[in-house]
Scaffold this active site. Structure first.
Site, PDB file in Angstrom:
ATOM      1  N   CYS B  79       0.838  -1.202   0.000  1.00 60.03           N
ATOM      2  CA  CYS B  79       0.000   0.000   0.000  1.00 60.03           C
ATOM      3  C   CYS B  79       0.875   1.255   0.000  1.00 60.03           C
ATOM      4  O   CYS B  79       1.628   1.464  -0.944  1.00 60.03           O
ATOM      5  CB  CYS B  79      -0.989  -0.034   1.157  1.00 60.03           C
ATOM      6  N   HIS B 181      -3.995  -4.657  -0.239  1.00 61.95           N
ATOM      7  CA  HIS B 181      -3.551  -5.263   1.021  1.00 61.95           C
ATOM      8  C   HIS B 181      -3.615  -6.788   0.927  1.00 61.95           C
ATOM      9  O   HIS B 181      -4.694  -7.356   1.089  1.00 61.95           O
ATOM     10  CB  HIS B 181      -4.441  -4.784   2.175  1.00 61.95           C
ATOM     11  N   GLU B 183      -2.713  -8.906   3.021  1.00 59.70           N
ATOM     12  CA  GLU B 183      -3.105  -9.459   4.323  1.00 59.70           C
ATOM     13  C   GLU B 183      -4.601  -9.329   4.584  1.00 59.70           C
ATOM     14  O   GLU B 183      -5.122  -9.909   5.532  1.00 59.70           O
ATOM     15  CB  GLU B 183      -2.293  -8.790   5.442  1.00 59.70           C
TER      16      GLU B 183
END
Lengths: 252, 201
Positions: B79, B181, B183
């Site tokens: 990001c 992202h 994750e």
């Protein structure tokens, strides 16, 4: 292009989920992280947890579930319920939530939206609006879980909230909530035509067709529901197939 | 040791968990020694470009990162962390980045809602890149950002369409960047990190 988001909403009291007890295939049905994981595996695009813990003393302990959820699931999630200060934002975001939703406290103190947006970024700040149709042909904003009417007009409040820095608007229709007869398309359409942030429809889902309608007729970005998911009436995986076959772009 | 660079912004727990789930144990650190001793580097990111680059510079981490990456050490920026890898950003003024990849960070001036927030699908630009090993073209990843990287096509591994082509995964040699992202991108994000693990371990 961006997919439309399907968002199950879970109520949490004292760290335990209080709806959704029909999942017999999950051993610990009351645990927010297990139910969150179940929905995430089913294809939910995002989750919302409302902390409905009554006592503010117990809230700090109750919010421990946020960390458990953050450690367990790998999709974004929002936490709301009883958030009234910047410190509440800090606590919830530090525990790993991606967004925080505010409702009554924003009506009482609109500058909270601005402060939070400046400090954490608009994408973290979700303004949740409880709206009910009034005699003047518009919609009034209600607070305190829909018990107290305010002088605010729901559409103007949405516009004002975005001006103050809200990055997303959740529109809960009090009239439609629990009726299972569809989302309040008229209200949603009026709000989506006035704001340039994502708008999430809430309240009224009964069938898969209702989800399609909210997207096609009111141009919402996400669709939130609780009971139809919790009681297994609609499976998220089936819903996504249905939407995909009916012209709504969803994540596969 | 795989080091997540801590420059004092945001919650790094989710990033750490994401790597942990694919079996990459990480250490969150702001120590130059850890950056030097690390096996690979992870540059996360939330917040404003100006603050981030200032915090990196204040501790001398910018030079340490550049030095290690130039030696061939793997780095992945996520990001804002990806944006920091580029030469310059125009987020509220003009700010110099780490300059590890050629290109600039521009505001998304488009007739769609900004931030670009939500799940968008990936189109492969360099389909043979090993980072894509476990995912398919069209898979969805989770984005939240208002600025994008304008860079050379050969550095773009995959992009998403949001009125413009938004670089989703960029690469230059040992340097990877992801605008979304991983994750928070469910199984697809997991599979990307799994492929990344094979590249660094």
């Amino acid at each position: 292009m961006l997919a439309k988001r399907i968002i199950p909403c879970l109520d949490v009291r004292n760290g335990r989920v209080v709806k959704g007890k029909k999942f017999q295939d999950i051993i610990d049905v009351d645990s927010p992280e297990k139910l969150g994981k179940f929905y995430s595996d089913e294809g939910a695009d995002e989750l919302v947890f409302y902390d409905i813990t009554a006592s503010s003393d117990e809230r700090q302990i109750s919010l421990e579930f946020v960390k458990q959820v953050a450690d367990t699931i790998n999709i974004p999630f929002c936490v709301g319920g009883g958030v009234s200060t910047i410190d509440d934002f800090v606590t919830i975001l530090r525990k790993g939530a991606d967004k925080v939703s505010i409702n009554s406290s924003a009506v009482k103190n609109p500058s909270l939206i601005q402060q939070a947006s400046e400090k954490f970024g608009a994408q973290c700040v979700v303004l949740s609006i409880d709206a009910k149709k009034n005699d003047e042909g518009s919609w009034s904003v209600y607070v305190k879980g829909g018990r107290e009417k305010t002088p605010l007009d729901a559409i103007e409040w949405a516009v004002e909230g975005v001006k103050l820095g809200a990055g997303e608007i959740v529109v809960n229709s009090i009239d439609e909530d629990g009726m299972k007869s569809g989302y309040d398309i008229d209200l949603l359409r009026k709000i989506t035509s006035r704001v340039n942030v994502p708008v999430i429809a809430s309240g009224g889902a009964g069938t898969m067709e209702h989800f399609r309608q909210a997207v096609h007729e009111a141009n919402v970005d996400g669709i939130l529901a609780a009971s139809v998911f919790h009681f297994g009436e609609i499976k998220i995986s089936d819903l996504k197939k249905y939407l995909n076959n009916n012209g709504v772009l969803v994540r596969k | 040791m795989h080091v997540i660079i801590d420059y004092g912004l945001g919650n790094l727990n989710s990033v750490q968990k994401g790597f942990e789930r694919v079996g990459i144990e990480t250490k969150i650190s702001d120590q130059l020694k850890d950056i030097r001793d690390s096996h690979s580097l992870i540059l996360p990111g939330v917040g404003a470009y100006r603050d981030a680059i200032k915090l990196l510079k204040d501790k001398g981490m910018d030079q340490a990162l550049i030095e290690q990456v130039n030696k061939g050490k793997p780095i992945i920026g996520i990001c804002l962390g990806m944006q920091l890898l580029f030469e310059v950003s125009y987020e509220y003024g003009m700010h110099q980045g780490l300059g590890l990849i050629k290109g600039e960070i521009m505001k998304m001036e488009i007739p769609l809602k900004v931030p670009h927030m939500g799940w968008n699908s990936l189109t492969f630009n360099q389909p043979n890149d090993p980072i894509l090993k476990y995912i398919n073209e069209g898979d969805y990843v989770y984005y939240v950002h208002s600025y994008f990287a304008r860079c050379e096509g050969n550095n773009i591994i995959a992009f998403s369409d949001y009125h413009i082509q938004v670089p989703g995964i960029v690469r230059k040699d040992n340097i990877y960047g992801m605008q979304f992202h991983p994750e928070k991108s469910g199984q697809v994000g997991h599979n990307l990190l799994k492929a990344y693990k094979e590249l660094i371990i």
